[in-house]
Design a protein around this motif. Structure first.
Motif, PDB file in Angstrom:
ATOM      1  N   GLU A  14      -7.139  -4.880   6.686  1.00  0.00           N
ATOM      2  CA  GLU A  14      -6.336  -3.706   7.693  1.00  0.00           C
ATOM      3  C   GLU A  14      -6.977  -3.120   7.223  1.00  0.00           C
ATOM      4  O   GLU A  14      -7.079  -2.005   7.968  1.00  0.00           O
ATOM      5  CB  GLU A  14      -4.540  -4.082   7.987  1.00  0.00           C
ATOM      6  CG  GLU A  14      -3.722  -3.269   8.748  1.00  0.00           C
ATOM      7  CD  GLU A  14      -4.118  -1.802   7.771  1.00  0.00           C
ATOM      8  OE1 GLU A  14      -3.126  -0.950   8.885  1.00  0.00           O
ATOM      9  OE2 GLU A  14      -3.825  -2.092   6.703  1.00  0.00           O
ATOM     10  N   CYS A  26       0.901  -0.946   0.164  1.00  0.00           N
ATOM     11  CA  CYS A  26      -0.103   0.301  -0.429  1.00  0.00           C
ATOM     12  C   CYS A  26       1.065   1.328   0.051  1.00  0.00           C
ATOM     13  O   CYS A  26       2.389   0.892   0.000  1.00  0.00           O
ATOM     14  CB  CYS A  26      -0.983  -0.797   1.573  1.00  0.00           C
ATOM     15  SG  CYS A  26      -0.203   1.028   2.437  1.00  0.00           S
ATOM     16  N   HIS A  68       2.440  -5.349   6.059  1.00  0.00           N
ATOM     17  CA  HIS A  68       1.454  -4.887   7.095  1.00  0.00           C
ATOM     18  C   HIS A  68      -0.135  -5.156   6.871  1.00  0.00           C
ATOM     19  O   HIS A  68      -1.302  -4.842   7.921  1.00  0.00           O
ATOM     20  CB  HIS A  68       1.445  -2.948   7.941  1.00  0.00           C
ATOM     21  CG  HIS A  68       1.171  -2.062   6.898  1.00  0.00           C
ATOM     22  ND1 HIS A  68       2.079  -1.853   5.706  1.00  0.00           N
ATOM     23  CD2 HIS A  68       0.039  -1.709   6.538  1.00  0.00           C
ATOM     24  CE1 HIS A  68       1.448  -1.464   5.138  1.00  0.00           C
ATOM     25  NE2 HIS A  68       0.249  -0.746   5.295  1.00  0.00           N
ATOM     26  N   GLU A  69      -0.110  -5.333   6.123  1.00  0.00           N
ATOM     27  CA  GLU A  69      -1.299  -6.466   5.461  1.00  0.00           C
ATOM     28  C   GLU A  69      -1.733  -7.972   4.995  1.00  0.00           C
ATOM     29  O   GLU A  69      -1.729  -8.124   4.125  1.00  0.00           O
ATOM     30  CB  GLU A  69      -2.290  -4.870   3.967  1.00  0.00           C
ATOM     31  CG  GLU A  69      -1.649  -3.698   4.400  1.00  0.00           C
ATOM     32  CD  GLU A  69      -2.957  -2.907   3.519  1.00  0.00           C
ATOM     33  OE1 GLU A  69      -2.819  -3.736   1.936  1.00  0.00           O
ATOM     34  OE2 GLU A  69      -2.522  -1.858   3.714  1.00  0.00           O
ATOM     35  N   THR A  89       1.573   3.065   2.166  1.00  0.00           N
ATOM     36  CA  THR A  89       2.788   3.248   3.308  1.00  0.00           C
ATOM     37  C   THR A  89       4.081   3.033   3.071  1.00  0.00           C
ATOM     38  O   THR A  89       5.564   3.380   3.443  1.00  0.00           O
ATOM     39  CB  THR A  89       1.940   2.504   4.021  1.00  0.00           C
ATOM     40  OG1 THR A  89       0.675   2.983   4.757  1.00  0.00           O
ATOM     41  CG2 THR A  89       3.520   2.770   5.763  1.00  0.00           C
TER      42      THR A  89
END
Ligand SMILES: [Zn+2]
Ligand SMILES: [Zn+2]
Length: 339
Positions: free
Chosen positions: A143, A37, A58-59, A39
């Motif tokens: 997430e 993403c 993080h996802e 980020t």
């Protein structure tokens, strides 16, 4: 194991690391799908403070492969999604029930090793079992969906009223799906890209407009009978979009900044307009206590309409390049895929 590491200074590498082992109340996961993403690209561009060297991702959705001592609520073989944050528990925000505002917050895939790897260790409390029939591709959307659930909480919308969502990337698309689920009417989405307007319609928008059309704001206002929108979201993160959202607001509107603007960006707003129209301007950050609710929504939203392109670990550089250009609706790394 192989892992996608951010080494600092924009540098990304796929490296070999020792296999991690789960400690007390931790679980060892084999990530199966990991979203790329904004980020991740912001980290690589130096716009987002990460702690290199660190494994990105993080996802995360993955399979439980081992349990540490005392790990609760999970079995080996469970498919889970990860809520990728760790809070200090002692700052004033943690102690006021605002963990997501924690001054010492750490995120997996940013400060702590994330899911773009063959293995990942997380505390049991942040691994949530996926519902029956939900695969890792959909599970890895939990997430970002949880961030959108929190955004909708902030907006506090009443059903049956118009909403405008400006920007229909992956997050804008999830916001559209949630607005549909919450009964907004009409749902108006805008994006300069035709494929993203099409995505917005597939996710449940009633109308998709092109904001680069000089007639855009007049068309949008006409859809509310000229009154403006009681709810409107900037899902782009550009000053011009926030300014447009304020111009299109109804009296008493609640307006939300969801898109991530550059830290130095400045918008021009009229304090008089905020005063006379009694506007409420809101921010939203990450996913406080919304991950469980996002899991509960996975089978309720048309998430299969997001066209996901999966890349093997060894092609992480290509995956991130593809996320920048947005060639698919959503890019994921699938550590189980062969390079
Ligand atoms: Zn993300
Ligand atoms: Zn804290």
């Amino acid at each position: 194991m192989k892992a996608v590491r951010f080494l600092g200074d924009g540098e990304l590498a796929v490296v070999g690391l020792p296999d991690p082992a789960p400690g007390i109340r931790e679980v060892l996961l084999a990530p199966a799908a990991v979203g790329v993403c904004g980020t991740d690209t912001h980290i690589l561009d130096g716009h987002y403070p990460a702690r290199p060297p660190v494994t990105l991702g993080h996802e995360v959705a993955g399979r439980v492969v081992a349990l540490g001592d005392g790990a609760r609520g999970l079995q080996v073989g469970d498919l889970v999604t990860v809520e990728p944050h760790r809070y200090c528990g002692v700052c004033q925000y943690c102690r006021r029930g605002m963990e997501h505002m924690c001054i010492a917050k750490e995120a997996y895939g940013v400060h702590l090793d994330g899911g773009m790897a063959e293995l990942m260790v997380v505390p049991d409390r942040i691994a949530y079992r996926l519902p029956e029939g939900v695969d890792a591709t959909i599970g890895a959307l939990t997430e970002p969906l949880a961030c959108c659930v929190h955004a909708m909480d902030r907006l506090g919308l009443m059903s049956g009223l118009p909403i405008l969502i400006q920007g229909c990337g992956p997050a804008g698309a999830l916001l559209v799906a949630l607005a549909r689920n919450l009964g907004s009417n009409p749902i108006v989405v805008s994006d300069t890209r035709p494929d993203r307007r099409d995505l917005g319609m597939r996710m449940g928008a009633d109308v998709a407009l092109d904001p680069s059309d000089p007639d855009f704001e007049r068309q949008a206002l006409a859809l509310t009978g000229g009154d403006g929108f009681p709810y409107a979201v900037d899902a782009v993160g550009l000053p011009a979009v926030l300014e447009s959202v304020i111009r299109l607001a109804a009296r008493g509107a609640r307006l939300l900044v969801f898109g991530v603007a550059e830290p130095h960006a400045r918008a021009s707003v009229s304090p008089n307009e905020i005063y006379t129209k009694e506007l409420t301007l809101l921010g939203t950050a990450i996913n406080p206590f919304s991950h469980l609710r996002a899991v509960g929504l996975l089978t309720r939203l048309p998430l299969h309409e997001l066209r996901v392109a999966a890349y093997p670990l060894g092609k992480a550089g290509d995956a991130i390049a593809a996320a920048r250009t947005g060639v698919s609706d959503k890019i994921q790394i699938a550590p189980g895929l062969n390079t």
